[in-house]
Structures are given as C-alpha cells and as structure tokens.
Scaffold this motif. Structure first.
Motif, PDB file in Angstrom:
ATOM      1  N   THR A  57      28.339  41.630  46.257  1.00 17.53           N
ATOM      2  CA  THR A  57      29.432  40.704  45.924  1.00 17.53           C
ATOM      3  C   THR A  57      30.756  41.456  45.783  1.00 17.53           C
ATOM      4  O   THR A  57      31.792  41.017  46.297  1.00 17.53           O
ATOM      5  N   GLU A  58      30.705  42.611  45.119  1.00 18.48           N
ATOM      6  CA  GLU A  58      31.944  43.385  44.968  1.00 18.48           C
ATOM      7  C   GLU A  58      32.419  43.898  46.336  1.00 18.48           C
ATOM      8  O   GLU A  58      33.622  43.872  46.637  1.00 18.48           O
ATOM      9  N   ALA A  59      31.461  44.331  47.170  1.00 20.98           N
ATOM     10  CA  ALA A  59      31.843  44.806  48.517  1.00 20.98           C
ATOM     11  C   ALA A  59      32.529  43.672  49.279  1.00 20.98           C
ATOM     12  O   ALA A  59      33.516  43.892  49.997  1.00 20.98           O
ATOM     13  N   THR A  70      20.944  48.865  44.904  1.00 23.28           N
ATOM     14  CA  THR A  70      22.136  48.196  45.450  1.00 23.28           C
ATOM     15  C   THR A  70      21.816  47.403  46.727  1.00 23.28           C
ATOM     16  O   THR A  70      22.592  46.546  47.128  1.00 23.28           O
ATOM     17  N   ARG A  71      20.661  47.721  47.347  1.00 24.29           N
ATOM     18  CA  ARG A  71      20.303  47.002  48.588  1.00 24.29           C
ATOM     19  C   ARG A  71      19.254  45.915  48.361  1.00 24.29           C
ATOM     20  O   ARG A  71      18.819  45.265  49.310  1.00 24.29           O
ATOM     21  N   LEU A  72      18.824  45.732  47.103  1.00 27.67           N
ATOM     22  CA  LEU A  72      17.794  44.720  46.817  1.00 27.67           C
ATOM     23  C   LEU A  72      18.343  43.310  46.997  1.00 27.67           C
ATOM     24  O   LEU A  72      19.493  43.059  46.632  1.00 27.67           O
ATOM     25  N   PRO A  73      17.521  42.382  47.501  1.00 25.71           N
ATOM     26  CA  PRO A  73      18.035  41.011  47.635  1.00 25.71           C
ATOM     27  C   PRO A  73      18.459  40.407  46.293  1.00 25.71           C
ATOM     28  O   PRO A  73      19.426  39.654  46.236  1.00 25.71           O
ATOM     29  N   GLU A  74      17.763  40.774  45.218  1.00 25.60           N
ATOM     30  CA  GLU A  74      18.086  40.168  43.911  1.00 25.60           C
ATOM     31  C   GLU A  74      19.334  40.776  43.271  1.00 25.60           C
ATOM     32  O   GLU A  74      19.960  40.162  42.411  1.00 25.60           O
ATOM     33  N   ASN A  91      19.112  32.995  35.095  1.00 29.23           N
ATOM     34  CA  ASN A  91      18.017  33.257  36.055  1.00 29.23           C
ATOM     35  C   ASN A  91      18.452  34.266  37.119  1.00 29.23           C
ATOM     36  O   ASN A  91      17.668  35.101  37.553  1.00 29.23           O
ATOM     37  N   VAL A  92      19.720  34.151  37.527  1.00 32.67           N
ATOM     38  CA  VAL A  92      20.256  35.097  38.526  1.00 32.67           C
ATOM     39  C   VAL A  92      20.280  36.501  37.914  1.00 32.67           C
ATOM     40  O   VAL A  92      19.889  37.492  38.538  1.00 32.67           O
ATOM     41  N   LEU A  93      20.727  36.567  36.664  1.00 31.58           N
ATOM     42  CA  LEU A  93      20.799  37.862  35.979  1.00 31.58           C
ATOM     43  C   LEU A  93      19.403  38.450  35.798  1.00 31.58           C
ATOM     44  O   LEU A  93      19.167  39.631  36.066  1.00 31.58           O
ATOM     45  N   HIS A  94      18.482  37.614  35.356  1.00 34.62           N
ATOM     46  CA  HIS A  94      17.124  38.110  35.095  1.00 34.62           C
ATOM     47  C   HIS A  94      16.507  38.687  36.369  1.00 34.62           C
ATOM     48  O   HIS A  94      15.938  39.784  36.357  1.00 34.62           O
ATOM     49  N   ALA A  95      16.670  37.977  37.475  1.00 36.34           N
ATOM     50  CA  ALA A  95      16.087  38.449  38.744  1.00 36.34           C
ATOM     51  C   ALA A  95      16.696  39.782  39.178  1.00 36.34           C
ATOM     52  O   ALA A  95      15.998  40.668  39.682  1.00 36.34           O
ATOM     53  N   TYR A 107      17.649  42.256  37.470  1.00 37.14           N
ATOM     54  CA  TYR A 107      17.183  43.431  36.708  1.00 37.14           C
ATOM     55  C   TYR A 107      15.652  43.453  36.578  1.00 37.14           C
ATOM     56  O   TYR A 107      15.113  44.306  35.872  1.00 37.14           O
ATOM     57  N   ASN A 108      14.986  42.518  37.252  1.00 42.75           N
ATOM     58  CA  ASN A 108      13.512  42.477  37.261  1.00 42.75           C
ATOM     59  C   ASN A 108      13.076  42.195  38.696  1.00 42.75           C
ATOM     60  O   ASN A 108      12.381  41.217  38.963  1.00 42.75           O
ATOM     61  N   ASP A 109      13.506  43.033  39.641  1.00 39.91           N
ATOM     62  CA  ASP A 109      13.268  42.756  41.061  1.00 39.91           C
ATOM     63  C   ASP A 109      11.777  42.799  41.393  1.00 39.91           C
ATOM     64  O   ASP A 109      11.006  43.522  40.757  1.00 39.91           O
TER      65      ASP A 109
END
Ligand code: SAH
Ligand code: AVI
Length: 322
Positions: A60-62, A50-54, A200-204, A206-208
């Motif tokens: 966003t929800e917060a 939850t704290r990863l930049p990606e 690309n946003v989604l891929h990043a 879940y593949n940090d």
C-alpha cells in the motif's frame, strides 16, 4: 604452555545484544526489544513478510509513493541529499530516488539500519539499478543521529514503512524531536505510517497463513541461541498476535507452551517460564491521520501534505523543520 592456558581462560566477548536481552527477560512481564528481530535471518524473513498477500502495508505504501512520487519530489528542495532511518533493503526508496533523479543529476543517499545484512543488500541493488545514486550505508541505532549533520543540505530524511509504529508514543515524539534537532530549518521529513482499520485485516497481516510472521517472531529465540549460547526450543513457544483496540496497536508475543527452564550460557542465567507465560516482542501502533499530523507537529515539523491510498489504510506525510 602457560600462555596457552591463560589464552583459553579469556572469556569470549559478549554479543552486543546481551545487555538488551538480559534487561528485557529480567522484567515482569518479560519483553524483548523489537530491534533484536533484525539479524541477517530476521531481515530476510521481514523481506518475505513484505511480499505476503496478507501483509498490506508495504504494497500500500509503495502504491502511494508510486502514484505521488512526482508531486512529492516537486515539494522537495533543490539538489537534496537523502537520509533514511531503518532503511532495510530500501526497496520502496528506489521509487522516490528514481523520481528524484528526474530533477537532479545525482543523489547522495545515506541509509541507516541496525541490520548490516539489509544495508549490504540495499547498496548492491541500488548501485546496480541506479548508477547516479551514491550510497553511503551506516550501521547503527536511531539513538545516535549525529551522522545526519554530516550530510549535505538541503536534506530529506525518510522514515517510512511505519517503523515509527514500533515505538511507544513518547519514544516516537522524542525520536522526531531528535531528528529535527539534527536538521536545519527548511529540511524535510517524509514519514510513512500505518492507519487504524478493520481488525480482521490487521489480524490477518500479523498471523499469515504461511507462518512467516511466526518464524520472524521465533527467530528472536534462534538468535539468542546462536549469539548468547541460549538453549531455547523455539517450538516450545507459540506466536501470538492480536489487536489491542484500547492502545490502538497490534501486539506480538511468544507464549511458552509448557512450564520450562531455559539456560542462556553467555548470560550465566536460567530463565523460568510458566505455561502460557509470554515474552512481549513487538508493538505495531496504528494511527489516524489526525494523530499522525499531531505527532509530526509535536516532533518539531510543520505538516506540508499527507497522501493516502483509496482505502485509507496507510499514510505518507511530508513535514518541514520549523
Ligand atoms: N524501511 C523498510 C524496512 C522496515 S523494517 C521498509 O519500509 O520496508 C524496520 C527496519 O528498521 C529494519 O531494517 C530494522 O533493522 C531497522 N531498525 C529497527 N530498529 C532499529 C533501530 N533502533 N535503529 C536502527 N534501525 C532499526
Ligand atoms: C517494521 N515494522 C513496521 C513491521 C510492522 O508491521 O510493525 C514489523 C513487522 N512485524 C510483524 N510483521 C511485520
């Protein structure tokens, strides 16, 4: 001496995850239920995610909750109690509870989660930060929601963090219907859902690059080793995550890097994997606002309002039991 011998022969009680693991790994293709991701280590890894930049969803929800907390609370009943499904450490929930405390002197808060460790953290932190919140944690599965009936009305149920996205569409509808069945007319549900966006946003997300999501995924194998006497070599599997556009979901898999056999002692089973064979470990469905509101309706709720962020990456919807 005889008594001691007999004692030694008593088999160790099977871990509660045994049935799910055996069932999932006996399927073709192999799968494991995503709820198995959350032992103490899995919950701690999720917190790191939850704290990863990606990983944009939590942040966003917060942001949505912070911006609209007052308006959300103004649409709630008087002197409500709050229940939360899959509360985890309840970090974002504090935003709402803090705002709710501007309107009522205290809040009874009932978080439900399969992860005992996450709930303990939630309780410790909440009691330290918000003294007027009475925390009543409940370790359990969404399958049994009878606990909601015992909470004082009027009730607000929180199901945020896009956890509903980890369910199949029909499971999501039946969970909402089940929630509605345990509520009374006028009770409310706040549902947070991740939205379809640039792949690309989604891929990043879940593949940090730090590999935390890979560790979170592989922790399933570590857990089977510890709780079921499994002999998985986690590094003989790779984390695979991709966007499945047709199904509108991110998928998580563990892919065997070689042909291998893995013994799981407590299941008295040897699992065979061919090189490239995958265990499907999670789906994370992404919704459109239209689909989210339709889901709520089908689940037995009238949509009161939906809030989103400036990128339209995440949505939080308030529904009321019809
Ligand atoms: N709501 C928090 C945590 C989301 S992670 C947030 O928004 O950050 C998903 C949470 O749901 C985890 O804490 C996990 O333990 C819990 N969970 C997953 N499957 C569950 C199930 N079947 N029953 C109860 N809790 C579950
Ligand atoms: C809990 N759930 C909403 C997360 C998600 O994004 O689907 C779990 C997760 N899996 C990988 N990263 C985060």
């Amino acid at each position: 001496m005889i008594a001691l011998k007999q004692l030694k022969q008593v088999p160790a009680p099977l871990s509660p995850i045994a049935g799910d693991v055996l069932e999932g790994l006996s399927r073709t293709p192999k799968m494991l239920s995503p709820k198995l991701l959350y032992d103490a280590q899995g919950s701690a890894l999720f917190e790191q995610i939850t704290r990863l930049p990606e990983y944009y969803p939590t942040r966003t929800e917060a942001g949505i909750l912070t911006t609209h907390a007052e308006e959300i609370c103004s649409r709630l009943g008087q002197e409500i109690s709050v229940s939360e499904l899959g509360a985890g450490t309840a970090t974002k929930t504090r935003i709402l509870l803090r705002s709710l405390l501007q309107r009522q002197p205290s809040v009874d808060y009932f978080p439900l989660d399969v992860s005992d460790a996450a709930l303990q953290l939630a309780k410790d932190e909440l009691e330290r930060e918000l003294m007027a919140v009475n925390v009543h944690p409940h370790v359990g599965d969404f399958e049994d929601l009878t606990f909601i009936e015992h909470h004082p009305p009027p009730r607000l149920v929180l199901y945020i963090g896009s956890s509903i996205g980890n369910l199949e569409h029909r499971e999501a509808i039946s969970l909402l219907q089940n929630i509605a069945r345990h509520l009374s007319s006028g009770d409310q549900l706040l549902l947070g859902v991740d939205l379809v966006k640039d792949s690309n946003v989604l891929h990043a997300a879940y593949n940090d690059s730090a590999g935390i999501t890979a560790s979170f995924n592989k922790n399933l194998l570590v857990r089977i080793n510890r709780e079921l006497g499994g002999h998985f070599e986690p590094d003989a599997f790779s984390h695979v995550s991709f966007w499945n556009e047709t199904a509108s979901r991110m998928e998580l898999h563990l892919e065997s890097t070689c042909r291998q056999s893995v013994r799981v002692d407590a299941l008295d089973t040897t699992l065979r994997f061919y090189q490239g064979e995958r265990i499907h470990t999670e789906n994370s469905y992404k919704y459109t606002i239209e689909c989210l509101e339709d889901l709520l309706q089908r689940g037995g709720f009238n949509v009161e309002h939906t809030w989103t962020d400036s990128n339209c990456w995440f949505a939080v919807s308030l529904g009321v039991v019809i």
